[in-house]
Design a protein around this motif. Structure first.
Motif, PDB file in Angstrom:
ATOM      1  N   THR A 251      -7.388 -36.409 -76.724  1.00 27.80           N
ATOM      2  CA  THR A 251      -8.857 -36.555 -76.764  1.00 27.80           C
ATOM      3  C   THR A 251      -9.402 -36.868 -78.157  1.00 27.80           C
ATOM      4  OG1 THR A 251     -10.862 -35.608 -75.800  1.00 27.80           O
ATOM      5  CG2 THR A 251      -9.507 -34.103 -77.089  1.00 27.80           C
ATOM      6  N   GLY A 252      -8.672 -36.501 -79.232  1.00 27.92           N
ATOM      7  CA  GLY A 252      -9.146 -36.801 -80.595  1.00 27.92           C
ATOM      8  C   GLY A 252     -10.501 -36.164 -80.864  1.00 27.92           C
TER       9      GLY A 252
ATOM     10  N   PHE B 298      -5.865 -34.194 -60.229  1.00 34.42           N
ATOM     11  CA  PHE B 298      -6.962 -34.911 -60.881  1.00 34.42           C
ATOM     12  C   PHE B 298      -7.295 -36.201 -60.127  1.00 34.42           C
ATOM     13  CE2 PHE B 298      -5.251 -32.342 -64.334  1.00 34.42           C
ATOM     14  CZ  PHE B 298      -6.418 -31.783 -64.828  1.00 34.42           C
ATOM     15  N   ASP B 299      -8.585 -36.502 -60.055  1.00 40.38           N
ATOM     16  CA  ASP B 299      -8.996 -37.779 -59.458  1.00 40.38           C
ATOM     17  C   ASP B 299      -8.695 -38.932 -60.422  1.00 40.38           C
ATOM     18  OD1 ASP B 299     -10.219 -36.775 -57.028  1.00 40.38           O
ATOM     19  OD2 ASP B 299     -11.673 -35.840 -58.375  1.00 40.38           O
ATOM     20  N   ILE B 300      -8.891 -38.639 -61.701  1.00 41.90           N
ATOM     21  CA  ILE B 300      -8.623 -39.670 -62.716  1.00 41.90           C
ATOM     22  C   ILE B 300      -7.925 -39.029 -63.911  1.00 41.90           C
ATOM     23  CG2 ILE B 300      -9.712 -41.160 -64.453  1.00 41.90           C
ATOM     24  CD1 ILE B 300     -11.681 -42.060 -62.518  1.00 41.90           C
ATOM     25  N   ILE B 301      -6.873 -39.682 -64.372  1.00 44.20           N
ATOM     26  CA  ILE B 301      -6.292 -39.322 -65.670  1.00 44.20           C
ATOM     27  C   ILE B 301      -6.533 -40.522 -66.581  1.00 44.20           C
ATOM     28  CG2 ILE B 301      -4.200 -38.731 -66.949  1.00 44.20           C
ATOM     29  CD1 ILE B 301      -3.125 -37.394 -64.433  1.00 44.20           C
ATOM     30  N   ILE B 302      -7.004 -40.217 -67.769  1.00 44.96           N
ATOM     31  CA  ILE B 302      -7.432 -41.287 -68.671  1.00 44.96           C
ATOM     32  C   ILE B 302      -6.818 -41.015 -70.037  1.00 44.96           C
ATOM     33  CG2 ILE B 302      -9.560 -40.055 -69.264  1.00 44.96           C
ATOM     34  CD1 ILE B 302     -11.070 -42.675 -68.972  1.00 44.96           C
ATOM     35  N   SER B 303      -6.334 -42.058 -70.693  1.00 51.07           N
ATOM     36  CA  SER B 303      -5.754 -41.811 -72.017  1.00 51.07           C
ATOM     37  C   SER B 303      -5.825 -43.041 -72.904  1.00 51.07           C
ATOM     38  CB  SER B 303      -4.284 -41.381 -71.891  1.00 51.07           C
ATOM     39  OG  SER B 303      -3.793 -41.029 -73.176  1.00 51.07           O
ATOM     40  N   ASN B 304      -6.138 -42.768 -74.148  1.00 52.90           N
ATOM     41  CA  ASN B 304      -5.993 -43.769 -75.206  1.00 52.90           C
ATOM     42  C   ASN B 304      -4.973 -43.171 -76.169  1.00 52.90           C
ATOM     43  OD1 ASN B 304      -6.250 -45.634 -77.261  1.00 52.90           O
ATOM     44  ND2 ASN B 304      -8.230 -44.863 -77.973  1.00 52.90           N
ATOM     45  N   PRO B 305      -3.679 -43.334 -75.867  1.00 53.10           N
ATOM     46  CA  PRO B 305      -2.655 -42.676 -76.693  1.00 53.10           C
ATOM     47  C   PRO B 305      -2.328 -43.505 -77.944  1.00 53.10           C
ATOM     48  CG  PRO B 305      -1.607 -43.900 -74.945  1.00 53.10           C
ATOM     49  CD  PRO B 305      -3.099 -44.143 -74.798  1.00 53.10           C
TER      50      PRO B 305
ATOM     51  N   LEU C 212       2.791 -44.175 -74.139  1.00 61.45           N
ATOM     52  CA  LEU C 212       2.233 -44.803 -72.925  1.00 61.45           C
ATOM     53  C   LEU C 212       3.174 -44.581 -71.741  1.00 61.45           C
ATOM     54  CD1 LEU C 212       0.954 -48.151 -74.469  1.00 61.45           C
ATOM     55  CD2 LEU C 212      -0.436 -46.664 -73.021  1.00 61.45           C
ATOM     56  N   PHE C 213       4.477 -44.830 -71.954  1.00 54.31           N
ATOM     57  CA  PHE C 213       5.440 -44.699 -70.851  1.00 54.31           C
ATOM     58  C   PHE C 213       5.555 -43.240 -70.404  1.00 54.31           C
ATOM     59  CE2 PHE C 213       8.220 -48.795 -71.341  1.00 54.31           C
ATOM     60  CZ  PHE C 213       7.085 -49.559 -71.201  1.00 54.31           C
ATOM     61  N   HIS C 214       5.518 -42.303 -71.360  1.00 55.40           N
ATOM     62  CA  HIS C 214       5.591 -40.882 -71.005  1.00 55.40           C
ATOM     63  C   HIS C 214       4.427 -40.533 -70.059  1.00 55.40           C
ATOM     64  CE1 HIS C 214       6.481 -36.577 -71.651  1.00 55.40           C
ATOM     65  NE2 HIS C 214       5.167 -36.440 -71.555  1.00 55.40           N
ATOM     66  N   ILE C 215       3.248 -41.008 -70.417  1.00 57.95           N
ATOM     67  CA  ILE C 215       2.053 -40.699 -69.609  1.00 57.95           C
ATOM     68  C   ILE C 215       2.142 -41.379 -68.232  1.00 57.95           C
ATOM     69  CG2 ILE C 215      -0.455 -41.090 -69.507  1.00 57.95           C
ATOM     70  CD1 ILE C 215      -0.372 -40.697 -72.635  1.00 57.95           C
ATOM     71  N   ILE C 216       2.551 -42.654 -68.239  1.00 61.10           N
ATOM     72  CA  ILE C 216       2.666 -43.386 -66.962  1.00 61.10           C
ATOM     73  C   ILE C 216       3.709 -42.698 -66.063  1.00 61.10           C
ATOM     74  CG2 ILE C 216       3.343 -45.598 -65.917  1.00 61.10           C
ATOM     75  CD1 ILE C 216       2.328 -46.917 -68.604  1.00 61.10           C
ATOM     76  N   ASN C 217       4.824 -42.263 -66.660  1.00 62.70           N
ATOM     77  CA  ASN C 217       5.903 -41.642 -65.865  1.00 62.70           C
ATOM     78  C   ASN C 217       5.473 -40.314 -65.237  1.00 62.70           C
ATOM     79  OD1 ASN C 217       7.440 -43.718 -66.795  1.00 62.70           O
ATOM     80  ND2 ASN C 217       8.668 -42.509 -68.212  1.00 62.70           N
TER      81      ASN C 217
ATOM     82  N   GLY D 185      -5.432 -40.838 -56.529  1.00 64.83           N
ATOM     83  CA  GLY D 185      -5.894 -40.655 -57.912  1.00 64.83           C
ATOM     84  C   GLY D 185      -5.455 -41.848 -58.768  1.00 64.83           C
ATOM     85  N   THR D 186      -6.195 -42.085 -59.836  1.00 67.20           N
ATOM     86  CA  THR D 186      -5.944 -43.273 -60.668  1.00 67.20           C
ATOM     87  C   THR D 186      -5.654 -42.885 -62.111  1.00 67.20           C
ATOM     88  OG1 THR D 186      -7.395 -44.616 -59.295  1.00 67.20           O
ATOM     89  CG2 THR D 186      -6.998 -45.436 -61.499  1.00 67.20           C
ATOM     90  N   LEU D 187      -4.660 -43.563 -62.679  1.00 64.42           N
ATOM     91  CA  LEU D 187      -4.382 -43.446 -64.110  1.00 64.42           C
ATOM     92  C   LEU D 187      -4.961 -44.671 -64.811  1.00 64.42           C
ATOM     93  CD1 LEU D 187      -2.913 -42.267 -66.629  1.00 64.42           C
ATOM     94  CD2 LEU D 187      -0.924 -43.643 -65.967  1.00 64.42           C
ATOM     95  N   LEU D 188      -5.668 -44.405 -65.914  1.00 69.98           N
ATOM     96  CA  LEU D 188      -6.242 -45.486 -66.734  1.00 69.98           C
ATOM     97  C   LEU D 188      -5.727 -45.312 -68.146  1.00 69.98           C
ATOM     98  CD1 LEU D 188     -10.075 -45.214 -65.970  1.00 69.98           C
ATOM     99  CD2 LEU D 188      -8.632 -47.179 -65.520  1.00 69.98           C
ATOM    100  N   VAL D 189      -5.096 -46.337 -68.700  1.00 67.82           N
ATOM    101  CA  VAL D 189      -4.646 -46.213 -70.101  1.00 67.82           C
ATOM    102  C   VAL D 189      -5.145 -47.389 -70.939  1.00 67.82           C
ATOM    103  CG1 VAL D 189      -2.546 -44.845 -69.711  1.00 67.82           C
ATOM    104  CG2 VAL D 189      -2.396 -47.342 -69.585  1.00 67.82           C
ATOM    105  N   GLU D 190      -5.514 -47.064 -72.172  1.00 71.61           N
ATOM    106  CA  GLU D 190      -5.792 -48.127 -73.140  1.00 71.61           C
ATOM    107  C   GLU D 190      -4.476 -48.469 -73.828  1.00 71.61           C
ATOM    108  OE1 GLU D 190      -9.253 -47.796 -75.773  1.00 71.61           O
ATOM    109  OE2 GLU D 190      -8.076 -48.751 -77.367  1.00 71.61           O
ATOM    110  N   HIS D 191      -4.288 -49.744 -74.187  1.00 71.28           N
ATOM    111  CA  HIS D 191      -3.045 -50.138 -74.868  1.00 71.28           C
ATOM    112  C   HIS D 191      -3.311 -51.321 -75.777  1.00 71.28           C
ATOM    113  CE1 HIS D 191      -2.966 -53.374 -71.925  1.00 71.28           C
ATOM    114  NE2 HIS D 191      -3.110 -52.468 -70.974  1.00 71.28           N
ATOM    115  N   GLY D 192      -2.285 -51.698 -76.540  1.00 67.71           N
ATOM    116  CA  GLY D 192      -2.396 -52.841 -77.440  1.00 67.71           C
ATOM    117  C   GLY D 192      -2.492 -54.141 -76.654  1.00 67.71           C
ATOM    118  N   TYR D 193      -3.083 -55.161 -77.294  1.00 72.83           N
ATOM    119  CA  TYR D 193      -3.363 -56.387 -76.529  1.00 72.83           C
ATOM    120  C   TYR D 193      -2.114 -57.186 -76.162  1.00 72.83           C
ATOM    121  CZ  TYR D 193      -3.077 -59.018 -80.954  1.00 72.83           C
ATOM    122  OH  TYR D 193      -2.647 -59.579 -82.134  1.00 72.83           O
ATOM    123  N   LYS D 194      -0.966 -56.821 -76.790  1.00 71.40           N
ATOM    124  CA  LYS D 194       0.268 -57.533 -76.411  1.00 71.40           C
ATOM    125  C   LYS D 194       1.135 -56.684 -75.474  1.00 71.40           C
ATOM    126  CE  LYS D 194       0.600 -59.911 -80.853  1.00 71.40           C
ATOM    127  NZ  LYS D 194       1.214 -59.773 -82.170  1.00 71.40           N
TER     128      LYS D 194
END
Ligand SMILES: C[S@@+](CC[C@H](N)C(=O)[O-])C[C@H]1O[C@@H](n2cnc3c(N)ncnc32)[C@H](O)[C@@H]1O
Length: 280
Positions: free
Chosen positions: A121-122, A180-187, A220-225, A235-244
């Motif tokens: 969460t920062g 959880f209905d939604i898990i969200i992360s900007n790792p 990212l992979f740890h969270i997705i796994n 339920g939905t997982l939403l992650v922010e990631h690098g553009y590549k």
């Protein structure tokens, strides 16, 4: 004693060729030194400022000239129209992260009592924006840095948002709810050998918020796994990631059995947020 107008001119000269917008930043730092708004400076440009304020202003100007981000000097950053306290312990919230809030709110249309988990969460920016928009949602926000959790809690208190539970946790380790209905992360998702990273970011922002092993993909992979074990059915997982990283992230979502996998682009048309839904 000098006047507001002369102090701004002085600051502009000092910051020229060091920051993108010397005039604007000099005004912001002067306003911060005298604890007033930028608008006050315009309306009172002939007024004198005290020697103590000017000294403080000089210190801020030197720090900025050396590259320290203005948000750390002001100890404040706006995100989703919320004024957030920030310190060098937390990543400065980025405008592109507002995309993940927009996507989450779209998913939460008509669901006022959703349960949401914000991982990493920062400053609390994501959890706080969602708490503001969804006052009946139950939000859990975690970070493995207790310094981040302390700042996020202060922000929640300052904004009078009381629908967030904050926990110190290594990703899911201390999370004790699994629907959880939604898990969200900007790792952290920057590769440690990334050469594009700006000097200001590398020198001043917390390493633990920026870098991840395996070309920036490990967290990212740890969270997705692991997220499917903590999501409710549909339920939905939403992650922010690098553009590549869009391709690698979608592949991992797919390997883990998510459905409706897709990636959204930020304002720069960069792939930025990927989502996937589990059905159980
Ligand atoms: C890119 S920052 C995002 C901060 C904030 N959510 C935002 O969007 O500005 C990543 C955050 O993840 C946290 N973090 C890093 N490793 C972690 C871990 N193993 N468990 C929990 N949080 C972690 C960092 O402390 C940092 O606050």
């Amino acid at each position: 004693m000098t006047s507001i107008q002369k102090a701004v001119q002085h600051g502009r000269q000092l910051l020229t060729n060091k920051v993108h917008n010397p005039d604007q930043e000099a005004s912001l730092l002067l306003a911060h030194s005298i604890n007033k708004t930028k608008e006050f400076l315009i309306a009172h440009s002939d007024e004198p400022i005290s020697d103590a304020s000017f000294q403080r202003y000089q210190e801020y100007l030197s720090r900025r000239a050396e590259g320290e981000p203005i948000a750390y000097i002001q100890q404040q950053k706006e995100f989703w129209s919320l004024d957030l306290k920030v310190s060098p312990a937390v990543l400065i919230p980025r405008p592109e992260t507002e995309l993940i809030i927009e996507v989450a709110l779209e998913l939460l249309t008509g669901k006022d009592h959703a349960t949401i988990l914000d991982l990493g969460t920062g400053s609390g920016c994501i959890a706080l924006a969602l708490a503001k928009e969804k006052p009946h949602a139950q939000i859990t926000a975690c970070d493995n840095s207790s310094d981040c959790i302390d700042i996020a809690k202060v922000n929640a208190q300052n904004l009078a948002l009381d629908n967030i539970t904050f926990i110190t946790s290594h990703w899911f380790q201390s999370v004790d709810t699994n629907n959880f209905d939604i898990i969200i992360s900007n790792p952290p998702y920057i590769s440690s050998d990334d050469e594009d990273i700006e000097y200001e970011v590398q020198k001043y922002e917390p390493e633990s918020a920026l870098f991840s092993c395996n070309n920036g993909l490990e967290d990212l992979f740890h969270i997705i796994n692991h997220a499917p074990n903590y999501l409710s059915s549909y339920g939905t997982l939403l992650v922010e990631h690098g553009y590549k990283q869009g391709n690698d992230v979608r592949t991992q979502f797919s390997k883990c059995g998510y459905n409706n996998i897709h990636t959204l682009q930020d304002m720069q048309q960069h792939e930025r947020v990927t989502q996937g839904t589990v059905t159980k």
